[in-house]
Design a protein around this motif. Sequence first.
Motif, PDB file in Angstrom:
ATOM      1  N   PRO A  47      -7.782   2.633  -3.348  1.00  0.00           N
ATOM      2  CA  PRO A  47      -6.997   3.760  -2.822  1.00  0.00           C
ATOM      3  C   PRO A  47      -7.121   3.965  -1.307  1.00  0.00           C
ATOM      4  CG  PRO A  47      -8.230   4.397  -4.786  1.00  0.00           C
ATOM      5  CD  PRO A  47      -8.771   3.084  -4.351  1.00  0.00           C
ATOM      6  N   ILE A  48      -8.083   3.321  -0.666  1.00  0.00           N
ATOM      7  CA  ILE A  48      -8.274   3.523   0.768  1.00  0.00           C
ATOM      8  C   ILE A  48      -7.083   2.953   1.533  1.00  0.00           C
ATOM      9  CG2 ILE A  48      -9.742   3.007   2.752  1.00  0.00           C
ATOM     10  CD1 ILE A  48     -12.097   2.795   0.847  1.00  0.00           C
ATOM     11  N   LEU A  49      -6.439   3.778   2.328  1.00  0.00           N
ATOM     12  CA  LEU A  49      -5.279   3.409   3.159  1.00  0.00           C
ATOM     13  C   LEU A  49      -4.063   3.010   2.340  1.00  0.00           C
ATOM     14  CD1 LEU A  49      -7.002   1.227   5.935  1.00  0.00           C
ATOM     15  CD2 LEU A  49      -6.476   3.668   6.010  1.00  0.00           C
ATOM     16  N   LEU A 101      -6.242 -10.306 -11.066  1.00  0.00           N
ATOM     17  CA  LEU A 101      -5.537  -9.956 -12.299  1.00  0.00           C
ATOM     18  C   LEU A 101      -6.217  -8.788 -13.001  1.00  0.00           C
ATOM     19  CD1 LEU A 101      -3.327 -10.712 -14.395  1.00  0.00           C
ATOM     20  CD2 LEU A 101      -5.022 -12.218 -15.464  1.00  0.00           C
ATOM     21  N   LEU A 102      -7.534  -8.841 -13.130  1.00  0.00           N
ATOM     22  CA  LEU A 102      -8.271  -7.772 -13.802  1.00  0.00           C
ATOM     23  C   LEU A 102      -8.171  -6.454 -13.035  1.00  0.00           C
ATOM     24  CD1 LEU A 102     -11.456  -9.762 -14.896  1.00  0.00           C
ATOM     25  CD2 LEU A 102      -9.570  -8.985 -16.353  1.00  0.00           C
ATOM     26  N   ILE A 103      -8.294  -6.528 -11.712  1.00  0.00           N
ATOM     27  CA  ILE A 103      -8.167  -5.312 -10.901  1.00  0.00           C
ATOM     28  C   ILE A 103      -6.783  -4.702 -11.083  1.00  0.00           C
ATOM     29  CG2 ILE A 103      -8.045  -4.413  -8.537  1.00  0.00           C
ATOM     30  CD1 ILE A 103     -10.195  -6.474  -7.791  1.00  0.00           C
ATOM     31  N   GLY A 104      -5.749  -5.556 -11.048  1.00  0.00           N
ATOM     32  CA  GLY A 104      -4.387  -5.060 -11.193  1.00  0.00           C
ATOM     33  C   GLY A 104      -4.156  -4.399 -12.543  1.00  0.00           C
ATOM     34  N   ILE A 105      -4.653  -5.015 -13.609  1.00  0.00           N
ATOM     35  CA  ILE A 105      -4.479  -4.446 -14.952  1.00  0.00           C
ATOM     36  C   ILE A 105      -5.177  -3.093 -15.062  1.00  0.00           C
ATOM     37  CG2 ILE A 105      -5.086  -4.750 -17.383  1.00  0.00           C
ATOM     38  CD1 ILE A 105      -4.669  -7.778 -16.975  1.00  0.00           C
ATOM     39  N   ILE A 106      -6.397  -3.005 -14.542  1.00  0.00           N
ATOM     40  CA  ILE A 106      -7.134  -1.740 -14.600  1.00  0.00           C
ATOM     41  C   ILE A 106      -6.435  -0.668 -13.785  1.00  0.00           C
ATOM     42  CG2 ILE A 106      -9.294  -0.601 -13.952  1.00  0.00           C
ATOM     43  CD1 ILE A 106     -10.721  -3.256 -14.581  1.00  0.00           C
ATOM     44  N   ARG A 107      -5.950  -1.024 -12.606  1.00  0.00           N
ATOM     45  CA  ARG A 107      -5.255  -0.036 -11.756  1.00  0.00           C
ATOM     46  C   ARG A 107      -3.983   0.454 -12.424  1.00  0.00           C
ATOM     47  NH1 ARG A 107      -3.780  -2.285  -6.406  1.00  0.00           N
ATOM     48  NH2 ARG A 107      -3.435  -0.102  -5.835  1.00  0.00           N
ATOM     49  N   MET A 108      -3.260  -0.442 -13.082  1.00  0.00           N
ATOM     50  CA  MET A 108      -2.036  -0.038 -13.770  1.00  0.00           C
ATOM     51  C   MET A 108      -2.345   0.859 -14.969  1.00  0.00           C
ATOM     52  SD  MET A 108       0.124  -3.615 -13.660  1.00  0.00           S
ATOM     53  CE  MET A 108       1.424  -2.987 -14.726  1.00  0.00           C
ATOM     54  N   MET A 147      -4.802   4.159 -13.245  1.00  0.00           N
ATOM     55  CA  MET A 147      -4.304   4.906 -12.091  1.00  0.00           C
ATOM     56  C   MET A 147      -2.784   5.081 -12.094  1.00  0.00           C
ATOM     57  SD  MET A 147      -6.645   3.198  -9.090  1.00  0.00           S
ATOM     58  CE  MET A 147      -8.436   3.222  -9.161  1.00  0.00           C
ATOM     59  N   GLY A 148      -2.108   4.461 -13.042  1.00  0.00           N
ATOM     60  CA  GLY A 148      -0.665   4.599 -13.083  1.00  0.00           C
ATOM     61  C   GLY A 148       0.061   3.854 -11.968  1.00  0.00           C
ATOM     62  N   ILE A 149      -0.571   2.824 -11.415  1.00  0.00           N
ATOM     63  CA  ILE A 149       0.033   2.041 -10.340  1.00  0.00           C
ATOM     64  C   ILE A 149       1.127   1.153 -10.936  1.00  0.00           C
ATOM     65  CG2 ILE A 149      -0.425   0.413  -8.466  1.00  0.00           C
ATOM     66  CD1 ILE A 149      -1.846   3.075  -8.146  1.00  0.00           C
ATOM     67  N   PRO A 150       2.266   0.992 -10.271  1.00  0.00           N
ATOM     68  CA  PRO A 150       3.323   0.105 -10.783  1.00  0.00           C
ATOM     69  C   PRO A 150       2.895  -1.357 -10.755  1.00  0.00           C
ATOM     70  CG  PRO A 150       3.853   0.904  -8.572  1.00  0.00           C
ATOM     71  CD  PRO A 150       2.653   1.675  -9.025  1.00  0.00           C
ATOM     72  N   PRO A 151       3.735  -2.261 -11.272  1.00  0.00           N
ATOM     73  CA  PRO A 151       3.369  -3.689 -11.316  1.00  0.00           C
ATOM     74  C   PRO A 151       3.091  -4.321  -9.960  1.00  0.00           C
ATOM     75  CG  PRO A 151       5.223  -3.261 -12.774  1.00  0.00           C
ATOM     76  CD  PRO A 151       4.997  -2.001 -11.993  1.00  0.00           C
ATOM     77  N   LEU A 152       3.328  -3.593  -8.871  1.00  0.00           N
ATOM     78  CA  LEU A 152       2.951  -4.093  -7.552  1.00  0.00           C
ATOM     79  C   LEU A 152       1.460  -4.395  -7.477  1.00  0.00           C
ATOM     80  CD1 LEU A 152       4.975  -1.612  -5.286  1.00  0.00           C
ATOM     81  CD2 LEU A 152       5.570  -3.966  -5.877  1.00  0.00           C
ATOM     82  N   ALA A 153       0.681  -3.744  -8.350  1.00  0.00           N
ATOM     83  CA  ALA A 153      -0.758  -4.019  -8.396  1.00  0.00           C
ATOM     84  C   ALA A 153      -1.040  -5.466  -8.757  1.00  0.00           C
ATOM     85  CB  ALA A 153      -1.435  -3.088  -9.404  1.00  0.00           C
ATOM     86  N   LEU A 154      -0.108  -6.093  -9.479  1.00  0.00           N
ATOM     87  CA  LEU A 154      -0.255  -7.503  -9.845  1.00  0.00           C
ATOM     88  C   LEU A 154       0.488  -8.421  -8.886  1.00  0.00           C
ATOM     89  CD1 LEU A 154       0.088  -7.344 -13.741  1.00  0.00           C
ATOM     90  CD2 LEU A 154      -1.993  -7.661 -12.411  1.00  0.00           C
ATOM     91  N   THR A 155       1.777  -8.131  -8.654  1.00  0.00           N
ATOM     92  CA  THR A 155       2.565  -9.009  -7.778  1.00  0.00           C
ATOM     93  C   THR A 155       2.040  -8.996  -6.351  1.00  0.00           C
ATOM     94  OG1 THR A 155       4.155  -7.220  -7.342  1.00  0.00           O
ATOM     95  CG2 THR A 155       4.639  -8.717  -9.165  1.00  0.00           C
ATOM     96  N   GLY A 156       1.381  -7.903  -5.976  1.00  0.00           N
ATOM     97  CA  GLY A 156       0.842  -7.798  -4.625  1.00  0.00           C
ATOM     98  C   GLY A 156      -0.583  -8.278  -4.500  1.00  0.00           C
ATOM     99  N   ALA A 157      -1.075  -9.050  -5.478  1.00  0.00           N
ATOM    100  CA  ALA A 157      -2.477  -9.477  -5.418  1.00  0.00           C
ATOM    101  C   ALA A 157      -2.712 -10.893  -5.938  1.00  0.00           C
ATOM    102  CB  ALA A 157      -3.351  -8.488  -6.193  1.00  0.00           C
TER     103      ALA A 157
END
Length: 240
Positions: A25-27, A57-64, A67-77
């Motif tokens: 979440p920082i910045l 991949l694991l970070i993106g899945i957990i964030r989604m 935290m309700g983060i959109p799929p950008l958590a995966l495509t952006g990582a």
Amino acid sequence: MEGNQKLFKMVFLAFMVALGVVISPILRVEGMCPMAHFINVTCAVLMGPYWAFLCALLIGIIRMAVMGIPPLALTGAIFGAFLSGMFYRLSKGKLVWAFLGEVIGTGIIGAIISYPVMTFIWGRSGLTWFFYVPSFIAGTLIGGSIAFIFLRQLVKAGLLTKFQRALGSATYGNESDVKNNAIAIGLLGFIASLVTVVIVHNFVPNPSALVNNLKYIIAAVFIVIAAIYYALNFRKEAVQ
């Protein structure tokens, strides 16, 4: 010994995943998550492309999920994490190539793939193929630069190779301190320039022409300093 190494690798992966979730979440704004790119490059250098991909991949899945983060958590990582590790491996341990792999993988490939994902899966309208490219590149420049500088400090302290060996990762010879220090100075300029853009955009209502061009001036100053540093020191390093 091999069993201990595998256990250490799994523990370290879990640590990186937890750290990535906590500091993401920082910045962060939608389309830009600098600290995710810090994790990507760091994990890519320390563990290699496949483990970096798994970590992202694991970070993106957990964030989604949490935290309700959109799929950008995966495509952006995930693309940047893999390319960062692959570029680092193919370049025989050049940190700057790990940084560039993150910029290309996330800032270009991930940003472009985000358009159909966000449009057709997430239902977001008004997007274009290059909608996320500027923010993704900005995020990779900030997070990747921080990772580059952090890893350079590990190299100076003689810790990078030790961590890689403990994790069972490939190790490489020492890079040119002068060249990489010069690159680090230049990358600091990019960070300072982007920070200036954010400050001006949010806190200066009617910026003058000078203020609008301040980001270019700051970046140019750091680049000049980096060039002078390299010119003054590369011959000394060659003699040593």
